[in-house]
Design an enzyme around this catalytic site. Structure first.
Site, short mmCIF file in Angstrom:
data_model
loop_
_atom_site.label_atom_id
_atom_site.label_comp_id
_atom_site.label_asym_id
_atom_site.label_seq_id
_atom_site.Cartn_x
_atom_site.Cartn_y
_atom_site.Cartn_z
N TYR A 5 1.03 -1.04 0.04
CA TYR A 5 0.05 0.02 -0.03
C TYR A 5 0.72 1.21 -0.16
O TYR A 5 0.68 2.29 0.97
CB TYR A 5 -0.98 0.08 1.34
CG TYR A 5 -2.01 -1.16 1.04
CD1 TYR A 5 -3.12 -1.14 0.16
CD2 TYR A 5 -1.68 -2.33 2.09
CE1 TYR A 5 -3.91 -2.20 0.22
CE2 TYR A 5 -2.52 -3.22 1.86
CZ TYR A 5 -3.76 -3.38 1.05
OH TYR A 5 -4.60 -4.34 0.86
N ASP A 7 -14.43 -16.13 7.56
CA ASP A 7 -12.97 -15.84 7.33
C ASP A 7 -12.26 -15.62 8.85
O ASP A 7 -12.42 -14.55 9.32
CB ASP A 7 -13.06 -14.50 6.37
CG ASP A 7 -11.46 -13.83 6.16
OD1 ASP A 7 -10.61 -14.54 6.97
OD2 ASP A 7 -11.35 -13.10 5.38
#
Length: 428
Positions: free
Chosen positions: A18, A247
């Site tokens: 990022y 998840d």
């Protein structure tokens, strides 16, 4: 190498996550680490408040985890899992099947959380293809969720407020529900599940699976929601013949106060992803577990096999350290420790609520969050945290702590006091 030499080569060649290239933000070379401490090459020592993106459960340079890798290294460091097996992978698979929610007894290994999610989504699709329902190709996900950076995983992350909005037009368009509005301890009202219920009924013929982060939405907003919401999701999936994918890459291995967050609601998903803390932060590894219903239907299909196979799946070194890390966790008094961290974070982060820059403070298990009114400049606030002797890396408006479970009260106090000091100097 000097710190300056390391930074120069980093700026020339290393593309950080990022980040732009060249990376305009400062980077901090680490020379070594032990316990909860990161030792920088320039002499600074920092308490790691993030467990290296939530993975280093037992701290750095742990002798038992070191020993597990060293012993395996002298046997076999890697061997393909195609047509071959080995002791560490079968022991780890059995242990995961034993400690995860009931029914999850098939384990498919991979090397990152994003790939574990890809595998889970692929399992769900192949399940329906094998059963002749080829129209079931979409996924129902929660807004403000985060499931990884690969393409299928990106498609079930929040398409507008998430990190992947740039790719919205190139991803498969999934179905999104508003995030749960009911807090973890909030009294349940059926209105909280109304939007989800309407969507799953409307689109049931084309939904392959619901995918969500149970109880705690993490990188997408650090929100904690009611276990009753998760129970109702399980009931609605059952009622409409839809698979449920949990998840647990960030929430697994005790982080929320239960070994797996699904346990807060007493439910078992059809497919579950684990990663991050699986190896205690030593090596990249993840796993996707499923129940007999899923594995049997996939295996009966035309393909006759699940069509996926990473080169490094079930790597013996990773399996050995994952086995050691998981045993170290479950054989210790981890839950008492996590609940102590929770109580400490609640007491010591609460004063931040009165600061002008702060919108909310919330804690669940060994997760502490200070949400600000406005997004912050990561580079400048990180430098301020380093002056406090702590390593904390915010996301957007969120300053969060997910420390190693071995952290002491004195070290926790330095983290919380450092956050209060830095945030108190921010403008509202």
């Amino acid at each position: 190498m000097t710190p300056e030499e390391i930074i120069a080569l980093d700026q020339a060649h290393v593309w950080h996550p990022y980040a732009a290239f060249p990376n305009p933000s400062p980077v901090y070379p680490v020379s070594h680490a032990e316990g909860v401490y990161l030792h920088l090459s320039d002499g600074h020592t920092l308490i790691d408040g993030t467990s290296s993106w939530w993975s280093v459960l037992h701290g750095y340079n742990h002798p038992e985890l070191n020993r597990a890798i060293e012993e395996q290294l002298h046997k076999v460091s890697h061997v393909m899992l195609g047509g071959i097996t080995h002791e560490p992978v079968v022991k780890l698979a059995k242990l995961l099947a034993d400690i995860t929610p009931e029914g999850l007894n098939k384990v498919f290994f991979s090397d990152s959380g994003s790939v574990a999610v890809e595998v889970a989504m692929k399992m769900a699709l192949q399940y329906w293809f094998s059963s002749g329902q080829h129209q079931k190709t979409r996924f129902l996900a929660l807004r403000a969720g985060y499931h990884g950076d690969t393409f299928a995983a990106m498609s079930v992350c929040d398409p507008f407020t998430g990190m992947h909005h740039l790719f919205t037009q190139t991803l498969q368009h999934q179905i999104f529900c508003e995030p749960p509005a009911c807090g973890f301890d909030e009294e349940w009202d059926e209105i909280h599940i109304a939007s989800f219920s309407q969507l799953i009924q409307r689109h049931r013929q084309k939904i392959a699976a619901v995918i969500l982060e149970p109880i705690a939405q993490n990188a997408g907003g650090m929100r904690f929601y009611s276990p009753h919401y998760l129970r109702r999701v399980r009931e609605l999936c059952d009622a409409h013949d839809i698979l449920l994918i949990a998840d647990e890459i960030a929430t697994g291995f005790g982080r929320t106060g239960k070994l797996f967050a699904c346990e807060h609601a007493g439910i078992s998903p059809d497919i579950m992803c684990v990663g991050k803390a699986l190896t205690g932060g030593y090596m990249g590894m993840a796993a996707t577990l499923c129940n007999d219903k899923v594995s049997d239907e996939i295996s009966r299909g035309d393909a006759g096999a699940f069509m996926h196979g990473p080169t490094f799946m079930g790597n013996p070194l990773a399996c050995s350290v994952a086995l050691a890390s998981t045993r170290l966790l479950i054989e210790g008094d981890w839950q008492k420790r996590v609940l102590h961290i929770e109580a400490f974070l609640k007491a010591e982060l609460e004063p931040c609520r009165e600061l002008p820059a702060v919108a909310d403070v919330r804690v669940l298990g060994a997760i502490g969050v200070v949400e600000l009114h406005n997004a912050i400049d990561i580079a400048s606030i990180q430098a301020a945290f380093i002056k406090q002797g702590i390593w904390v890396r915010p996301i957007g408006k969120l300053i969060y702590l997910m420390p190693p479970f071995i952290i002491s009260d004195a070290e926790l106090h330095q983290l919380t006091r450092g956050i209060y000091t830095v945030v108190s100097e921010l403008d509202s």
